[in-house]
Design an enzyme around this catalytic site. Structure first.
Site, mmCIF file in Angstrom:
data_model
loop_
_atom_site.group_PDB
_atom_site.id
_atom_site.type_symbol
_atom_site.label_atom_id
_atom_site.label_comp_id
_atom_site.label_asym_id
_atom_site.label_seq_id
_atom_site.Cartn_x
_atom_site.Cartn_y
_atom_site.Cartn_z
ATOM 1 N N ASP A 532 0.920 -1.376 0.117
ATOM 2 C CA ASP A 532 0.125 0.138 0.049
ATOM 3 C C ASP A 532 1.034 1.284 0.023
ATOM 4 O O ASP A 532 2.227 1.299 0.242
ATOM 5 C CB ASP A 532 -0.842 0.060 1.228
ATOM 6 C CG ASP A 532 -0.236 -0.115 2.513
ATOM 7 O OD1 ASP A 532 0.522 0.674 2.808
ATOM 8 O OD2 ASP A 532 -0.383 -0.974 3.283
ATOM 9 N N GLU A 612 22.826 -22.605 -17.441
ATOM 10 C CA GLU A 612 21.782 -21.571 -16.691
ATOM 11 C C GLU A 612 22.754 -20.524 -16.057
ATOM 12 O O GLU A 612 22.216 -19.473 -16.050
ATOM 13 C CB GLU A 612 21.145 -22.593 -15.888
ATOM 14 C CG GLU A 612 20.163 -23.572 -16.739
ATOM 15 C CD GLU A 612 19.226 -24.186 -15.601
ATOM 16 O OE1 GLU A 612 18.253 -24.674 -15.730
ATOM 17 O OE2 GLU A 612 20.125 -24.824 -14.413
#
Length: 726
Positions: A532, A612
């Site tokens: 928020d 990777e």
């Protein structure tokens, strides 16, 4: 001047660069809302109409005039008790038990700069960037006063609203409901856009028509919650990303809230944003004041996209604070999904070794480093380092990580306590627990009473001792349950505890920022349970969701983007199969999705293949290349991942010279059709060179006809395409 007062008609006009907000004081002293929308000139009181509305009552002042009713007039701050039966912004219970309040105009003040709120987060601005309007209202009988605060940021098309409720009378009152902002629309059909969810699937986009009756979202959980975000948008029924009127309301508060929309008997629409009223009952003795948290308003005549850009810029520049406000955040790796509770100091150092080889800049030690904490059933509240588990002091561990060229970060959860902890055994009265009842547990933990200063001070002292003896440059502040059993032995009355709890959290965070100004704090509440605007004032980034699945994240980040800037969104590449969903997605797709936020990793790099690892190195380099564009560029939603075959979004620099198109294929079919992604925000007259192929495209063509994604076989393929203006 952003604020103009027309003395003769007593009309207040608030101008921003592209919007106008107007209201007036009428002949009876009521504050009547006139207009909010696209910038206009002139006085809008001609819009008001008067008629005998039957069962809508009339103030006594009006005598025999039955055409004047607060039940039909648009108002600036409606309260219960003056004949308005619609949703109220203010409900006051008087000492004799009655619910009545009749606020009348007493005066105003205009000052340069933006008002601040004591103990509460709020938008800030320099004196030359903003103006403040204060409107003084008072009930002539009880002497209850309401000071309406308006902050106008003209260049940002932002208007903020807050209210101070003051008891200037001689009798005690209870504030039973308090909102900071109301918008009354005289006519029109609107859709209410809100963002619902659950743990690990937050801020899903929902758009429903505002119908007759009352529609409400909110949180009774003591926090803003995973379930509903304290932000709503009211859009014309045909408004799109690029066209139509849209009104935003964002509550700058991290506790319970409610947002209401009501279409009344006359097809007028009222929307209210403020405190959650079900558990709110704030007492005010003579001379006491309640400050209602701020609501940030913005209006767009050009659709949802412009409204989002207004909020993104405002929150980046006028809400987030601290050293890292404008900086691209360091690429970090968090130990949680790499090791959970099963680690030692050597485990973390091995993680640091692997991270350093990959170009990662920070290692964060998550839960389990303190007290007796080898699972989530014990230890919370005991913020002393478990040196036996680490095999060294935290300061030594941080130093060893620093020697490898990495920063060191730490996880904390200050508001929580385990019953199996030294702190609970010493102070069982410091938790929320109703006398005579067994408390509700969540994640097998209880909530500390942060409305009490002695509780906050003890926890702050413990955590400060840790931070003072280790070079910690990042804190992840977590909060892993909703609040229940609200009872404080120190409270004068229980209806004020949750509000004071949130103020206590804010005070703790403010002290932490002041004592450690170079520490980057990331907010978290089981992921996005307290995502928020209030938290952004203290934590310039927030962990977006505990769900790190790249496909789910396209939807979560899509909903988040309507209100919150990318710079606030904590987003990481995690292991596959994903720990929350079990889904397998390529490392490339995970990287593209995670770059729609503050980039990092949530995995054990020691399990990666050499190929990777090379790909991770390339991802880190890519993020450093585009980091500034991602963090400060204008964000464009180019598809809806909940409905479309692709999730597509773009970042465009403010000068329109650079753009980064991102797309994830969500659906693949046999004999696949082509997906064309229409860009936005480019200069239609300019040409853009695609970085990898060297091909040039007209900005107008990319926006009107689109860019064709390759037709390839494979699941959840992702693309990242960089354009530079020629």
């Amino acid at each position: 001047m952003a604020i103009i007062f027309q003395e003769e008609k007593k009309i207040f006009t608030l101008h921003t660069k592209q919007t106008t907000y107007q209201f007036k004081v009428d002949c009876y002293g009521f504050l009547i809302h006139l207009y909010y929308g696209k910038k206009i000139q002139g006085e809008m009181d001609y819009l008001l109409t008067f008629a005998d509305r039957g069962f809508s009552g009339n103030p006594y002042d009006t005598g025999l005039d039955r055409t004047y009713s607060m039940d039909a007039l648009p108002q600036e701050y409606p309260c219960m008790g003056n004949g308005d039966y619609r949703s109220s912004a203010l409900v006051v219970q008087n000492e004799n038990g009655t619910y009545s309040c009749d606020l009348r105009y007493k005066g105003y003040k205009i000052v340069d700069g933006k008002y601040a709120l004591p103990g509460l987060p709020a938008v800030y601005a320099a004196a030359k960037e903003a103006q403040t309007l204060e409107i003084y209202l008072e009930d002539p009988v009880t002497k209850i006063r309401a000071v309406l605060l308006y902050g106008i940021l003209p260049e940002d098309d932002i208007i903020t609203r807050s209210v101070r409720i003051e008891n200037a009378g001689s009798q005690k009152i209870y504030v039973r409901k308090a909102a900071s902002a109301v918008l009354d629309f005289l006519y029109g059909n609107y859709d209410m856009i809100s963002f619902y969810g659950r743990h690990a699937m937050e801020r899903n986009f929902q758009r429903v028509p505002v119908a007759h009756g009352s529609q409400m979202i909110g949180s009774r959980r003591g926090t803003s919650s995973h379930q509903y975000n304290p932000a709503v948008i009211f859009a014309e029924e045909n408004a799109t990303e690029e066209s139509g009127s849209c009104y935003g309301m964002v509550f700058v508060y991290s506790g319970g809230f409610q947002a209401e929309a009501e279409k009344d008997q006359f097809n007028q629409t009222r929307v209210v944003m403020g405190m959650e009223s079900g558990t709110f009952c704030y007492p005010l003795e003579e001379g006491e004041t309640l400050v209602v948290p701020e609501t940030v308003l913005t209006y767009s005549a050009k659709g949802l996209e412009k409204l989002s850009h207004n909020y993104h810029r405002c929150f980046r520049r006028h809400l987030c604070r601290g050293k890292y406000r404008d900086e691209v955040r360091p690429v970090l790796i968090n130990s949680w999904e790499a090791a959970y509770f099963d680690f030692t100091g050597e485990t973390i150092l091995k993680l640091a070794d692997e991270a350093a080889k990959l170009g990662i800049e920070m290692v964060v030690l998550d839960d389990g480093w303190f007290g007796k904490r080898d699972d989530d059933n014990s230890g919370l509240g005991d913020w002393y380092v478990n040196e036996e588990k680490l095999g060294c002091s935290l300061g030594e561990l941080a130093r060893k990580v620093n020697e490898k060229g990495l920063k060191f970060g730490l996880w904390i959860e200050p508001e929580m306590i385990s019953e199996d902890s030294d702190l609970y055994r010493s102070h069982p009265d410091w938790v929320f627990q109703i006398p005579g009842r067994s408390p509700v547990r969540a994640r097998n933990q209880l909530v500390l009473d942060f409305s009490r200063k002695e509780v906050r001070d003890e926890v702050f002292e413990q955590i400060s001792k840790v931070l003072d003896h280790a070079n910690v440059e990042y804190i992840k502040w977590d909060m892993n349950r909703s609040i229940s059993d609200v009872y404080s032995i120190a409270a004068r009355e229980q209806g004020m505890v949750l509000y004071n709890y949130v103020l206590g959290v804010y005070e703790f965070l403010e002290k932490l920022m002041n004592r450690y100004p170079d520490i980057l704090i990331e907010g978290c509440s089981g992921g996005g349970g307290r995502f928020d605007a209030g938290m952004l004032y203290y934590t310039p980034q927030i962990w977006c969701s505990d769900n790190t699945d790249a496909v789910d994240r396209t939807e979560i980040q899509y909903g988040t983007s309507f209100i919150y800037p990318v710079s606030a969104v904590g987003s990481h590449v995690s292991a596959c199969p994903n720990h929350q969903t079990g889904r397998t997605v390529s490392l490339h797709t995970r990287g593209v999705t995670a770059m729609a936020g503050t980039f990092g990793y949530e995995l054990d790099p020691g399990t990666l293949t050499e190929a990777e690892k090379e790909e991770v190195k390339e991802q880190v380099r890519t993020y450093h290349t585009y980091g500034k564009l991602i963090q400060t560029g204008d964000y464009y939603r180019l598809s809806n991942p909940a409905k479309d075959e692709t999730a597509a979004w773009a970042f465009v620099s403010e000068d329109k010279r650079e753009a980064l198109l991102n797309a994830v294929m969500l659906k693949v079919h046999g004999n696949m059709t082509v997906n064309y992604i229409r860009m936005r925000g480019l200069d239609p007259e300019a040409f853009y060179r695609e970085e990898k192929t060297g091909k040039c495209y007209s900005g107008g063509a990319l926006m009107e006809a689109g860019y064709p994604l390759p037709v390839e076989s494979g699941e959840y393929l992702a693309y990242q395409i960089h354009f530079i203006q020629e």
